[in-house]
Design an enzyme around this catalytic site. Structure first.
Site, PDB file in Angstrom:
ATOM      1  N   LYS A   1      -1.284  -3.478  -9.085  1.00 34.37           N
ATOM      2  CA  LYS A   1       0.170  -3.370  -9.073  1.00 34.37           C
ATOM      3  C   LYS A   1       0.610  -2.454  -7.940  1.00 34.37           C
ATOM      4  CE  LYS A   1       4.110  -2.340 -12.122  1.00 34.37           C
ATOM      5  NZ  LYS A   1       4.521  -1.873 -13.470  1.00 34.37           N
TER       6      LYS A   1
ATOM      7  N   SER B   1       7.594  -4.932 -15.692  1.00 32.60           N
ATOM      8  CA  SER B   1       7.594  -4.867 -14.244  1.00 32.60           C
ATOM      9  C   SER B   1       6.243  -5.180 -13.600  1.00 32.60           C
ATOM     10  CB  SER B   1       8.036  -3.466 -13.787  1.00 32.60           C
ATOM     11  OG  SER B   1       7.109  -2.476 -14.198  1.00 32.60           O
TER      12      SER B   1
ATOM     13  N   SER C   1       6.007  -2.707 -19.702  1.00 35.63           N
ATOM     14  CA  SER C   1       5.769  -3.395 -18.431  1.00 35.63           C
ATOM     15  C   SER C   1       4.421  -4.078 -18.291  1.00 35.63           C
ATOM     16  CB  SER C   1       5.969  -2.422 -17.256  1.00 35.63           C
ATOM     17  OG  SER C   1       7.330  -2.134 -17.090  1.00 35.63           O
TER      18      SER C   1
END
Length: 466
Positions: free
Chosen positions: A75, A150, A174
């Site tokens: 990420k 996210s 997330s």
């Protein structure tokens, strides 16, 4: 595309080379990423060079660790030494950290290869997959729909078989939101289980962890990535057992509470049916005691809103005060709203958080696990922040209104996982959230491993994984 454990075993047994696995990932990314928007920067040359080195070392009987030669997506919120970390923001396109985050250093120390940086919403501020840097994340089951966020790119890349596994972070859902929408496994552990760094203004909510296709893959990664780090004052001590080993032990007679909803939130009928059917199978076919229980907790949305908006808004507002016009309008709104929060508001929210957490922990004095829907809504259009029936509004935390089952357990610090438990009539995966008492990730993983064996999902592939 093999899962993590399979890939690691194939490389160690000489059945697959790291170079061939990296090449496969790169080819799949080249084919599918233009549609899915899972990856930003892809380190093709560096990854192939590392894979060649791993293969030479393997031929000489030298092993870097349990993940020797296995490629991962990372990420793009995690600091990676010498590699651009955009954090999903137009304001950070030139940001190149000097040091690795603890989770990155440990992944590399275990022998893994960093294949590329996966998409995230701007500074991870929302639960959708809306992004002006990467392009809106697309759900592998239906590319017109959001993947959730996210950790959007990480979930997409795992679900679409672009990589064996990926890393994400969870400050309000997330990893679990995109995990549920994309039909993969994701565990938010107890606060501090995997150390985080650099410091976050929402450190009391923020967790780091993997997104995987199988429960055992996740257990392996938590075994490798957990433990204290001097840079994170919240990091927990070393755990005293292998969670991967726990997944292979007979399931104890856990007392499992089943909740159809929280805070009287309406749940999409297709999701409710899939969860109800999964709970029935659990009660009938696993050696556990299942009780129906509806917690009478009041929603702590106001407390979460204050902590999230105040922490992120003040920190980023101070750093980016001269670049507000380059921010996602929703994030800019959050920063503006943070100016309305004073110290008394913030301390009151902390007090409310403590009271809510105490209620959650009291439940686990009576039960071992809580199961419920991960989300009350199905995936919506990829170019939206919220479902169509919910106005996008201007508070900056609209995403928390359609994810009321995830962020409460960031407030309380409990481990909470999402695991696929069925499909809607349209063929979209449904996530079951499994919550445990604090520090009892082993219980959550062991139960989820048994559930995965009872209701396997590996044979179900989204169109973009074919």
């Amino acid at each position: 595309m093999p899962d993590i454990l399979t890939a690691a075993n194939q490389i160690r047994q000489g059945k697959r080379s790291s170079v061939s696995l990296v090449a496969l990932c790169l080819q799949r990314i080249k084919t599918h990423n233009p549609t899915l928007n899972a990856f930003g920067d892809v380190f093709a040359e560096d990854a192939l060079r590392e894979a060649e080195a791993c293969d030479r070392e393997a031929a000489a009987g030298k092993w870097r660790g349990p993940l020797h030669g296995v490629p991962f997506g990372i990420k793009d919120l995690f600091s990676t030494a010498g590699l651009r970390t955009t954090k999903g923001s137009l304001t950070s396109l030139e940001n190149v950290p000097d040091s690795d985050a603890p989770i990155i250093a440990r992944l590399k120390g275990a022998g893994a290869i960093l294949l590329g940086k996966t998409a995230t919403t701007e500074f991870g501020w929302t639960g959708s997959s809306y992004s002006r840097v990467f392009g809106h994340g697309r759900n592998p089951w239906n590319t017109s729909l959001t993947s959730g966020g996210s950790s959007s790119g990480s979930a997409i890349s795992v679900a679409a078989h672009l990589v064996p596994g990926a890393l994400g972070s969870d400050g309000g859902g997330s990893v679990r939101i995109p995990g549920a929408f994309c039909g993969i496994f994701a565990l938010k552990a107890s606060l501090g289980r995997i150390p985080t760094w650099p410091w976050s203004a929402t450190e009391m909510l923020s967790h780091a962890g993997p997104l995987t296709r199988t429960v055992r893959d996740s257990a392996l990664l938590f075994d490798l990535l957990s433990g204290p780090d001097s840079r994170d004052h919240q990091a927990l001590p070393e755990k005293n057992e292998s969670w991967l080993a726990r997944c292979d032990l007979p399931l104890p007679r856990f007392r499992v509470a089943s909740a159809a909803t929280l805070f009287n939130t309406p749940v999409d009928p297709a999701i409710a049916i899939a969860v109800e059917q999964a709970v029935e199978r659990i009660a009938q076919q696993l050696p556990v005691e299942v009780i129906s229980l509806q917690p009478d907790w009041e929603s702590p949305f106001a407390a979460f809103n204050t902590l999230w908006t105040g922490g992120r808004g003040v920190a980023y507002g101070s750093a980016l005060h001269d670049q507000l016009d380059r921010l996602d309008p929703g994030f800019a709104t959050l920063i503006a709203r943070s100016g309305e929060i004073d110290l008394a508001d913030y301390l009151s929210a902390q007090k409310q958080r403590a009271a809510f957490a105490a209620q959650v922990h009291a439940l686990f004095d009576r039960v071992d696990l809580l199961v419920m829907p991960t989300l009350p809504v199905q995936p919506f259009a990829a170019d939206r922040h919220t479902p169509p029936e919910q106005p996008e509004g201007d508070s900056g935390v609209e995403w928390a209104r359609w994810t009321p089952f995830t962020w409460p357990f960031n407030l309380s610090g409990n481990p909470a996982a999402t695991i696929p438990c069925g499909f809607t009539p349209e063929g979209l995966p449904v996530g079951l959230q499994v919550v445990g008492r604090r520090y009892a990730e082993g219980d959550v993983l062991q139960f989820c491993a048994a559930l995965e064996a009872l209701m396997p999902w590996a044979q179900h592939l989204p169109p973009q994984a074919l």
